[in-house]
Design a protein around this motif. Structure first.
Motif, PDB file in Angstrom:
ATOM      1  N   ASP A 146       0.649  -1.537   0.161  1.00 54.86           N
ATOM      2  CA  ASP A 146       0.198  -0.229  -0.119  1.00 54.86           C
ATOM      3  C   ASP A 146       1.157   1.689   0.180  1.00 54.86           C
ATOM      4  O   ASP A 146       1.189   1.726   1.374  1.00 54.86           O
ATOM      5  N   LYS A 147       0.767   1.899  -1.288  1.00 54.93           N
ATOM      6  CA  LYS A 147       1.717   3.271  -1.414  1.00 54.93           C
ATOM      7  C   LYS A 147       1.283   4.024  -0.163  1.00 54.93           C
ATOM      8  O   LYS A 147       2.633   5.292  -0.024  1.00 54.93           O
ATOM      9  N   LYS A 148      -0.018   3.609   0.505  1.00 51.42           N
ATOM     10  CA  LYS A 148       0.350   5.558   1.377  1.00 51.42           C
ATOM     11  C   LYS A 148       0.614   4.904   2.509  1.00 51.42           C
ATOM     12  O   LYS A 148       0.978   6.656   3.481  1.00 51.42           O
ATOM     13  N   TYR A 149       1.351   3.986   2.848  1.00 51.47           N
ATOM     14  CA  TYR A 149       2.459   3.322   4.196  1.00 51.47           C
ATOM     15  C   TYR A 149       4.019   4.061   3.388  1.00 51.47           C
ATOM     16  O   TYR A 149       5.036   3.598   3.669  1.00 51.47           O
ATOM     17  N   LYS A 150       4.387   4.747   2.358  1.00 51.16           N
ATOM     18  CA  LYS A 150       5.511   4.755   1.433  1.00 51.16           C
ATOM     19  C   LYS A 150       6.477   5.502   2.909  1.00 51.16           C
ATOM     20  O   LYS A 150       7.551   4.692   2.780  1.00 51.16           O
ATOM     21  N   ASN A 151       6.026   5.977   3.452  1.00 52.35           N
ATOM     22  CA  ASN A 151       7.356   6.902   4.160  1.00 52.35           C
ATOM     23  C   ASN A 151       6.881   6.340   5.449  1.00 52.35           C
ATOM     24  O   ASN A 151       8.393   6.290   5.521  1.00 52.35           O
ATOM     25  N   GLU A 152       6.283   5.702   5.916  1.00 58.18           N
ATOM     26  CA  GLU A 152       6.492   4.616   7.231  1.00 58.18           C
ATOM     27  C   GLU A 152       7.205   3.210   6.832  1.00 58.18           C
ATOM     28  O   GLU A 152       8.085   3.364   7.373  1.00 58.18           O
ATOM     29  N   LEU A 153       7.428   3.043   5.508  1.00 58.19           N
ATOM     30  CA  LEU A 153       7.892   1.979   5.979  1.00 58.19           C
ATOM     31  C   LEU A 153       9.154   2.261   5.078  1.00 58.19           C
ATOM     32  O   LEU A 153      10.317   1.229   5.597  1.00 58.19           O
ATOM     33  N   LYS A 154       9.881   3.171   4.509  1.00 54.76           N
ATOM     34  CA  LYS A 154      11.295   3.985   4.305  1.00 54.76           C
ATOM     35  C   LYS A 154      11.789   3.664   5.549  1.00 54.76           C
ATOM     36  O   LYS A 154      12.815   3.798   5.875  1.00 54.76           O
ATOM     37  N   ASN A 155      11.166   4.549   6.759  1.00 56.64           N
ATOM     38  CA  ASN A 155      11.717   4.578   7.799  1.00 56.64           C
ATOM     39  C   ASN A 155      11.998   3.977   8.792  1.00 56.64           C
ATOM     40  O   ASN A 155      13.271   3.865   9.415  1.00 56.64           O
ATOM     41  N   SER A 156      11.282   2.953   8.846  1.00 58.30           N
ATOM     42  CA  SER A 156      11.347   1.439   9.090  1.00 58.30           C
ATOM     43  C   SER A 156      13.039   0.583   8.428  1.00 58.30           C
ATOM     44  O   SER A 156      12.981  -0.025   9.706  1.00 58.30           O
ATOM     45  N   TYR A 157      12.021   0.908   7.467  1.00 54.58           N
ATOM     46  CA  TYR A 157      13.793  -0.002   6.954  1.00 54.58           C
ATOM     47  C   TYR A 157      15.029   0.679   7.336  1.00 54.58           C
ATOM     48  O   TYR A 157      15.970   0.175   7.197  1.00 54.58           O
ATOM     49  N   ASP A 158      14.649   1.863   7.182  1.00 54.64           N
ATOM     50  CA  ASP A 158      16.099   2.682   7.847  1.00 54.64           C
ATOM     51  C   ASP A 158      16.498   2.530   9.101  1.00 54.64           C
ATOM     52  O   ASP A 158      17.579   2.373   9.207  1.00 54.64           O
ATOM     53  N   ASN A 159      15.701   2.396   9.904  1.00 57.65           N
ATOM     54  CA  ASN A 159      15.706   2.105  11.483  1.00 57.65           C
ATOM     55  C   ASN A 159      17.102   0.569  11.058  1.00 57.65           C
ATOM     56  O   ASN A 159      17.217   0.416  11.684  1.00 57.65           O
ATOM     57  N   SER A 160      15.865  -0.579  10.042  1.00 61.14           N
ATOM     58  CA  SER A 160      16.317  -1.439  10.416  1.00 61.14           C
ATOM     59  C   SER A 160      18.631  -1.495  10.212  1.00 61.14           C
ATOM     60  O   SER A 160      19.048  -2.333  10.231  1.00 61.14           O
ATOM     61  N   ILE A 161      18.288  -0.680   9.168  1.00 63.17           N
ATOM     62  CA  ILE A 161      20.048  -0.755   8.512  1.00 63.17           C
ATOM     63  C   ILE A 161      20.926  -0.227   9.191  1.00 63.17           C
ATOM     64  O   ILE A 161      21.564  -0.330   9.803  1.00 63.17           O
ATOM     65  N   LEU A 162      20.056   0.805  10.407  1.00 60.63           N
ATOM     66  CA  LEU A 162      21.177   1.753  11.235  1.00 60.63           C
ATOM     67  C   LEU A 162      21.151   0.315  12.241  1.00 60.63           C
ATOM     68  O   LEU A 162      22.442   0.254  13.198  1.00 60.63           O
ATOM     69  N   TYR A 163      20.330  -0.295  12.609  1.00 61.71           N
ATOM     70  CA  TYR A 163      20.660  -1.746  13.864  1.00 61.71           C
ATOM     71  C   TYR A 163      21.734  -2.821  12.849  1.00 61.71           C
ATOM     72  O   TYR A 163      22.149  -2.806  13.583  1.00 61.71           O
ATOM     73  N   THR A 164      21.633  -2.877  12.146  1.00 61.43           N
ATOM     74  CA  THR A 164      22.253  -4.054  10.798  1.00 61.43           C
ATOM     75  C   THR A 164      23.864  -3.038  11.252  1.00 61.43           C
ATOM     76  O   THR A 164      24.490  -3.775  11.646  1.00 61.43           O
ATOM     77  N   ASP A 165      24.544  -1.716  11.357  1.00 63.59           N
ATOM     78  CA  ASP A 165      25.159  -1.230  12.025  1.00 63.59           C
ATOM     79  C   ASP A 165      26.011  -1.351  12.372  1.00 63.59           C
ATOM     80  O   ASP A 165      27.050  -1.616  12.560  1.00 63.59           O
ATOM     81  N   TYR A 166      24.674  -1.314  14.253  1.00 61.55           N
ATOM     82  CA  TYR A 166      25.312  -1.397  14.887  1.00 61.55           C
ATOM     83  C   TYR A 166      24.997  -2.891  15.634  1.00 61.55           C
ATOM     84  O   TYR A 166      26.519  -3.562  15.917  1.00 61.55           O
ATOM     85  N   PHE A 167      24.661  -4.093  15.109  1.00 60.28           N
ATOM     86  CA  PHE A 167      25.124  -5.241  15.629  1.00 60.28           C
ATOM     87  C   PHE A 167      26.221  -5.083  14.366  1.00 60.28           C
ATOM     88  O   PHE A 167      27.428  -6.485  15.029  1.00 60.28           O
ATOM     89  N   LEU A 168      26.561  -5.354  13.578  1.00 56.43           N
ATOM     90  CA  LEU A 168      27.706  -5.559  12.551  1.00 56.43           C
ATOM     91  C   LEU A 168      29.052  -4.886  13.300  1.00 56.43           C
ATOM     92  O   LEU A 168      29.478  -5.470  13.422  1.00 56.43           O
ATOM     93  N   ASN A 169      28.393  -3.818  13.915  1.00 52.49           N
ATOM     94  CA  ASN A 169      29.642  -3.147  14.837  1.00 52.49           C
ATOM     95  C   ASN A 169      30.447  -3.900  15.901  1.00 52.49           C
ATOM     96  O   ASN A 169      31.654  -4.301  16.122  1.00 52.49           O
ATOM     97  N   GLN A 170      29.650  -4.202  16.472  1.00 53.72           N
ATOM     98  CA  GLN A 170      29.908  -5.642  17.299  1.00 53.72           C
ATOM     99  C   GLN A 170      30.329  -6.866  17.582  1.00 53.72           C
ATOM    100  O   GLN A 170      31.120  -7.256  18.026  1.00 53.72           O
ATOM    101  N   ILE A 171      29.561  -7.512  16.035  1.00 54.66           N
ATOM    102  CA  ILE A 171      30.658  -8.691  15.579  1.00 54.66           C
ATOM    103  C   ILE A 171      31.866  -8.132  15.342  1.00 54.66           C
ATOM    104  O   ILE A 171      33.138  -8.614  15.620  1.00 54.66           O
ATOM    105  N   ILE A 172      32.105  -6.659  14.633  1.00 56.31           N
ATOM    106  CA  ILE A 172      34.161  -6.462  14.538  1.00 56.31           C
ATOM    107  C   ILE A 172      34.578  -6.513  15.993  1.00 56.31           C
ATOM    108  O   ILE A 172      35.263  -7.093  16.243  1.00 56.31           O
TER     109      ILE A 172
END
Length: 331
Positions: A177-203
């Motif tokens: 549903d394109k109505k939620y485009k902004n929310e989808l993008k923001n949550s997706y970016d939050n998941s990338i931000l968390y991935t950054d944290y997680f990968l940094n923990q691995i290193i």
């Protein structure tokens, strides 16, 4: 490390306007690949391309008669691990589990499917520490994460809900549903931000192992559409550039660099080259100084290599096709 649904476009290290890699972007000994492609737009077909020597033209053939890199390392005396937050069996997972079963130690840590909120990828960390502390001298550890697979808001803890409005405060919605485009993008970016944290923990875990020579290769399996431009597509399984252009990098310990200075020289030289997932197998074999009969590891990122055609969807040369329309489809 095999990431999930992590498109190149939304990584700060690749020029994204948002700060989604605050930790990795500052990491020493990290080399980011700015032009990595997936061969497929789905997990079940892209992961075999990462783990084996299957030719790109056979990406959708599931009867490749050769074991994976796991068995190659086992034959060289490595203890092997497969640690995953994804499912063991299912319509999208079984082709991956075939290779996971080659490992000496196979652990699936998440007891839920894609559509439910289970553990985040951090559940891997204590298990990884145990594997590293095990007495074997040589180890190949493959981590398979949930990364940014939809539902995006299930992939990160509440404290990473930075970009708003997000999906976290909506009860009923559809990623189509394109109505939620902004929310989808923001949550997706939050998941990338968390991935950054997680990968940094691995290193950081690897860095603390004094006197250990470590080499980490991260690549996503495929990318994702997020209603880009005026396109009406979201998710993966599509033929857009956003499904194929993926995040990828390597990190190496100081001791590894000291022992392999020429390899690191070429790794840095190759960071902006046009590459795809067929580079993963030869690079890891080369990184461990393994020898495979009649295989010169021609696509290893640790040496000089010639350009090669980057096929997607089996027969399409990505670099010879102009993306079409607002969705930037490769056909």
């Amino acid at each position: 490390m095999i990431g999930e649904t992590s498109r190149r476009e939304n990584w700060q290290m690749n020029g994204y306007s948002r700060i989604t890699n605050p930790l990795l972007s500052q990491k020493e000994n990290l080399i980011n690949f700015t032009n990595m492609l997936s061969l497929s737009n789905a997990t079940r077909s892209s992961i075999p391309m990462i783990l084996t020597r299957k030719p790109a033209e056979q990406v959708y053939h599931f009867n490749f008669p050769e074991k994976s890199i796991i068995s190659a390392f086992k034959e060289a005396g490595f203890s092997t691990y497969w640690i995953s937050t994804q499912q063991k069996f299912g319509a999208f997972d079984t082709s991956t589990s075939v290779y996971a079963r080659e490992a000496d130690h196979m652990l699936f840590l998440n007891k839920t499917g894609y559509s439910n909120q289970g553990d985040t990828d951090e559940v891997i960390l204590p298990v990884l520490k145990q594997a590293i502390k095990s007495p074997e001298n040589k180890k190949l550890i493959i981590l398979h994460t949930l990364g940014s697979h939809y539902n995006y808001s299930h992939r990160y803890p509440k404290k990473f809900d930075i970009f708003k409005p997000s999906l976290s405060n909506i009860k009923n919605y559809s990623m189509q549903d394109k109505k939620y485009k902004n929310e989808l993008k923001n949550s997706y970016d939050n998941s990338i931000l968390y991935t950054d944290y997680f990968l940094n923990q691995i290193i950081e875990i690897l860095k603390k192992e004094e006197g250990v020579s470590s080499f980490l290769f991260y690549t996503s399996d495929h990318g994702e559409d997020l209603f880009d431009n005026q396109c009406d597509k979201s998710g993966h399984g599509n033929t857009t550039i956003y499904n194929y252009e993926i995040s990828s990098f390597t990190w190496y310990s100081d001791l590894y660099q000291k022992k392999n200075s020429e390899k690191i020289f070429w790794l840095d030289k190759n960071k902006n080259r046009k590459i795809n997932q067929t580079s993963v197998f030869p690079t890891l074999v080369d990184a461990a100084n393994l020898k495979i009969p009649n295989d010169r590891l021609k696509r290893s990122l640790l040496k000089k290599f010639a350009d090669y055609p980057r096929f997607v969807n089996q027969v399409i040369d990505f670099d010879k096709k102009r993306p079409k329309g607002v969705c930037k489809e490769i056909q």
